[in-house]
Enzyme design. Structure first.
Site, PDB file in Angstrom:
ATOM      1  CD  GLU A 292       0.183  -1.278   3.181  1.00  0.00           C
ATOM      2  OE1 GLU A 292       0.402  -2.239   2.414  1.00  0.00           O
ATOM      3  OE2 GLU A 292       0.321  -1.354   4.409  1.00  0.00           O
ATOM      4  CG  HIS A 316      -5.743  -5.777   1.473  1.00  0.00           C
ATOM      5  ND1 HIS A 316      -6.179  -6.411   2.613  1.00  0.00           N
ATOM      6  CD2 HIS A 316      -4.466  -5.405   1.718  1.00  0.00           C
ATOM      7  CE1 HIS A 316      -5.197  -6.415   3.509  1.00  0.00           C
ATOM      8  NE2 HIS A 316      -4.140  -5.816   2.986  1.00  0.00           N
ATOM      9  CD  GLU A 317      -2.259  -4.014  -0.761  1.00  0.00           C
ATOM     10  OE1 GLU A 317      -1.855  -3.239   0.118  1.00  0.00           O
ATOM     11  OE2 GLU A 317      -2.229  -5.262  -0.630  1.00  0.00           O
ATOM     12  CG  HIS A 320      -3.321  -1.141   3.750  1.00  0.00           C
ATOM     13  ND1 HIS A 320      -3.266  -1.310   5.109  1.00  0.00           N
ATOM     14  CD2 HIS A 320      -3.013  -2.351   3.209  1.00  0.00           C
ATOM     15  CE1 HIS A 320      -2.937  -2.575   5.376  1.00  0.00           C
ATOM     16  NE2 HIS A 320      -2.787  -3.231   4.235  1.00  0.00           N
ATOM     17  CD  GLU A 339      -1.854  -5.669   6.513  1.00  0.00           C
ATOM     18  OE1 GLU A 339      -2.851  -5.844   5.791  1.00  0.00           O
ATOM     19  OE2 GLU A 339      -0.848  -5.037   6.122  1.00  0.00           O
ATOM     20  CG  ASP A 398       8.622 -10.466   7.358  1.00  0.00           C
ATOM     21  OD1 ASP A 398       8.086  -9.353   7.163  1.00  0.00           O
ATOM     22  OD2 ASP A 398       9.029 -11.217   6.454  1.00  0.00           O
ATOM     23  CE1 TYR A 406      -1.302  -9.872   6.971  1.00  0.00           C
ATOM     24  CE2 TYR A 406      -2.687  -8.811   5.338  1.00  0.00           C
ATOM     25  CZ  TYR A 406      -1.435  -9.050   5.864  1.00  0.00           C
ATOM     26  OH  TYR A 406      -0.335  -8.468   5.307  1.00  0.00           O
TER      27      TYR A 406
HETATM   28  N1  BES Z   1       1.090  -4.323   3.807  1.00  0.00           N
HETATM   29  C1  BES Z   1       0.876  -5.627   3.330  1.00  0.00           C
HETATM   30  C2  BES Z   1       2.136  -6.317   2.893  1.00  0.00           C
HETATM   31  C3  BES Z   1       3.187  -6.433   3.976  1.00  0.00           C
HETATM   32  C4  BES Z   1       2.873  -6.666   5.299  1.00  0.00           C
HETATM   33  C5  BES Z   1       4.512  -6.344   3.621  1.00  0.00           C
HETATM   34  C6  BES Z   1       3.877  -6.772   6.262  1.00  0.00           C
HETATM   35  C7  BES Z   1       5.505  -6.450   4.561  1.00  0.00           C
HETATM   36  C8  BES Z   1       5.195  -6.660   5.892  1.00  0.00           C
HETATM   37  C9  BES Z   1      -0.133  -5.648   2.176  1.00  0.00           C
HETATM   38  O1  BES Z   1      -1.162  -4.734   2.334  1.00  0.00           O
HETATM   39  C10 BES Z   1      -0.798  -6.976   2.167  1.00  0.00           C
HETATM   40  O2  BES Z   1      -1.400  -7.296   3.160  1.00  0.00           O
HETATM   41  N2  BES Z   1      -0.726  -7.714   1.082  1.00  0.00           N
HETATM   42  C11 BES Z   1      -1.421  -8.968   0.948  1.00  0.00           C
HETATM   43  C12 BES Z   1      -2.737  -8.708   0.269  1.00  0.00           C
HETATM   44  C13 BES Z   1      -3.873  -9.559   0.685  1.00  0.00           C
HETATM   45  C14 BES Z   1      -4.066  -9.741   2.138  1.00  0.00           C
HETATM   46  C15 BES Z   1      -5.159  -9.059   0.050  1.00  0.00           C
HETATM   47  C16 BES Z   1      -0.562  -9.899   0.104  1.00  0.00           C
HETATM   48  O3  BES Z   1       0.436  -9.462  -0.427  1.00  0.00           O
HETATM   49  O4  BES Z   1      -0.875 -11.072   0.010  1.00  0.00           O
HETATM   50 ZN    ZN Z   2      -2.439  -5.287   3.944  1.00  0.00          ZN
END
Ligand code: BES
Ligand code: ZN
Length: 628
Positions: A292, A316-317, A320, A339, A398, A406
């Site tokens: 995002e 989703h993005e 955010h 999330e 991480d 989520y």
């Molecule tokens: N912000 C996250 C990706 C992220 C989280 C990167 C923590 C690094 C550390 C992004 O918004 C995300 O959640 N992406 C998901 C999308 C899905 C839940 C719709 C993905 O990449 O799978």
């Molecule tokens: Zn996310």
């Protein structure tokens, strides 16, 4: 505090005692908050200006990061760095710079956090300028040779900052509790375009010079850069898409609903705060579905399914832009505030776009995944990871990126909504985003706000504590049902158990279009993991799951192929692993291959061959899973 941090602080303490020759006397201990060494309580960046050269030949960024700082009278400014070469540090504005002593470490080199960069300043210092270059260890950066792009004739670079990788490409106080504005001047090869999470160009500059401004304050994990052969397509209502030229038509088709998503989102929680919302379609190595970055969501090309079946990632993005970017988790322990709220909000947007039934199906798919995740967490070394509020001290943030933050987060809000009623929930969330806009929020602050502005106000009794501070899914959780899913589930079981062709009659062979992508996903999931190979072959022959260029379907199908030893799928699986770097897909695939004695060798061989095609985020996780 956990072992790694304790150890590094001990080493730091020892180093500061045994190293008297160093000019800058380090503090005895450097406290670590928010996974950052920085001393933002004493002195913090308010604006960052980057002046950088992007060198594709040497795969290196070099230049200066100019920090304008709010200084409470500190005599040291501490930044986070990891894998950076620091050349020189000065203080003062660019006409009047004074070279300063600095020290790296000392004695602290943490494999997760990197190192503190300690700069001597005066109590009235307001500008700190750090001259530096990136190295091969700069994990945020993915430098792609042209072969790994869509056109295959121009190289590509992108960054991934969240959670704590910004420090690997910018020396910075890398904590989500601090907000900064930023600007940048970049020099890139003249045949490429640069874009950032900021105001962006719509066309290439023939000298390769680009200027960027991000005028709204953001947490620094959202600073992002990409450089490649890009074009822009306008989708209307302040939305659009950047991609390589040959992907433009497909991207414009796939994301045609973006303006409608924006309208739905603004109707729910108020005006979009960032002026413009564009997508950037990255090469296949991108480790996430989406990221995002403000004004410019980074998106995985696997979203281009051709049938708009995977656009909920974009919802989703976009969500955010409120939950995460406007109101940010103060620490990575509060990640669920980013999330969980976003998954809830995403589903509300999807309800507007595809209707309640479709949105419920999306949520059910996630709920299924949450249940599997909770089982894994329960049997892991960290069963407390099943709480919404986490304790990640001393661990990689991480580790908190699980379906708990989520999906449990989203179902907490869905259940709350069911208890208070949608009208009150909407008013509450709208005021939450408004009240905390452009700030960081922790779980305690959220809880106080929830009690005061929702529960007490309307005299509602709701046990939020079991959701936030306890493992598992509380009894109170709402129960979603889908007739469509029940139907395909039954179809999967009947097919798997049946001995004769008649018992397979229900499966619409040759009629993939009878069911949605999400229904097929559910069908595949409910096939037993040891289903016999002939049945797998029969399904594949008629429904072509191995070849279906929908990454979600392929992923689910390949997982089943590995557990059932259906080797016909392996050539397709290998191509998938060669091309795609999205961690959500490839990490579980490698894990499954490695777990199965028949394919363990393949896991190692394929990773050896294709590792170079992945971003460090995916590559590091897989290496760990394969015990390398
Ligand atoms: N912000 C996250 C990706 C992220 C989280 C990167 C923590 C690094 C550390 C992004 O918004 C995300 O959640 N992406 C998901 C999308 C899905 C839940 C719709 C993905 O990449 O799978
Ligand atoms: Zn996310």
């Amino acid at each position: 505090m956990k072992l790694i941090l304790k150890l590094s602080l001990l080493i730091l303490l020892m180093a500061s005692c045994t190293n008297p020759v160093k000019k800058v006397k380090p503090k005895k201990t450097i406290p670590v908050n928010n996974h950052s060494f920085s001393n933002i309580e004493e002195v913090h960046t308010t604006h960052l200006h980057l002046d950088l050269n992007v060198d594709f030949t040497n795969k290196k960024l070099s230049g200066v990061a100019r920090h304008k700082m709010d200084n409470q009278g500190a005599n040291q400014a501490v930044f986070d760095i990891k894998g950076l070469k620091i050349q020189k540090v000065t203080t003062g504005n660019s006409e009047n710079e004074k070279v300063r002593k600095f020290e790296i470490g000392p004695g602290v080199e943490n494999t997760i956090l990197g190192q503190p960069l300690i700069v001597n300043i005066d109590k009235n210092t307001a500008y700190v300028n750090i001259y530096y270059e990136t190295t091969e260890e700069s994990e945020a950066l993915d430098w792609l040779d042209s072969a790994l792009t869509s056109s295959k004739n121009k190289p590509f670079l992108y960054t991934q900052g969240q959670a704590i990788l910004t420090r690997t490409w910018i020396p910075i106080q890398d904590a989500p509790s601090n907000r900064i504005t930023y600007s940048a001047d970049l020099k890139v090869p003249s045949d490429l375009m640069a874009v950032m999470s900021a105001s962006n160009p719509k066309e290439k500059n023939h000298e390769g010079n680009y200027h960027f401004d991000m005028k709204q304050p953001i947490p620094c994990y959202l600073i992002a850069l990409a450089v490649g052969d890009l074009v822009y397509g306008d989708l209307g209502n302040h939305t659009g898409v950047y991609c390589e030229p040959e992907l433009l038509e497909a991207s414009m088709y796939e994301f045609e609903d973006l303006p409608n998503m924006m309208e739905a989102a603004e109707k729910l929680y108020g005006k979009y705060a960032w002026d413009q919302y564009d997508l950037l379609i990255l090469p296949y190595s991108f480790p996430f579905g989406g990221m995002e970055n403000p004004r410019l969501t980074f998106a995985n090309p696997t979203l281009l399914a051709g049938d708009r079946s995977l656009v909920s990632v974009v919802a989703h993005e976009l969500a955010h832009s409120w939950s995460g970017n406007l109101v940010t988790n103060e620490t990575w322990n509060d990640f669920w505030l980013n999330e969980g709220f976003t998954v809830y909000f995403e589903n509300r947007i999807m309800e507007e776009i595809i209707g309640k039934n479709g949105a419920d199906n999306l949520a059910l798919i996630e709920f299924f995944e949450l249940q599997e995740e909770l089982e894994r967490i329960e049997n892991s070394g960290h069963p407390e990871d099943a709480h919404l509020f986490l304790d990640l001290d001393g661990r990689d943030p991480d580790d908190g990126m699980t379906d708990v933050a989520y999906v449990k987060g989203a179902f907490f809000l869905k259940t709350l909504e069911a208890n208070v009623g949608r009208d009150k929930m909407d008013v509450f969330l709208m005021s939450y985003f408004d009240h905390f806009k452009f700030t960081s929020v922790n779980t305690d602050k959220f809880v106080s706000y929830l009690e005061k502005e929702l529960l007490q106000k309307h005299k509602i009794d709701f046990n939020y504590k079991e959701w936030i501070y306890q493992p598992g899914i509380p009894e109170s959780c709402i129960n979603l049902k889908s007739d469509g899913f029940e139907n395909v589930k039954e179809m999967a079981i009947t097919f798997a158990n049946g001995e004769t062709d008649e018992s397979w009659d229900k499966v619409p062979f040759n009629k993939r279009s009878n069911y949605s992508v999400q229904e097929w996903l559910t069908f595949i999931r409910h096939l037993p993991s040891d289903i016999n190979v002939e049945k797998m072959a029969k399904l594949d022959k008629h429904l072509a799951f191995s070849e279906w260029t929908n990454a979600e379907i392929q992923f689910e199908w390949f997982m089943k192929s590995i557990s059932s030893n259906y080797t016909n799928a392996y050539p397709y699986l290998e191509s998938f692993l060669e091309k795609i770097g999205r961690r959500k897909f490839i990490l579980p695939l490698y894990e499954a291959l490695y777990k199965n004695v028949n394919t363990r060798k393949k896991a190692l061989e394929w990773f050896k061959d294709y590792n170079k095609n992945y971003h460090a985020v995916s590559s590091n996780s897989i290496a760990e899973a394969l015990e390398l």
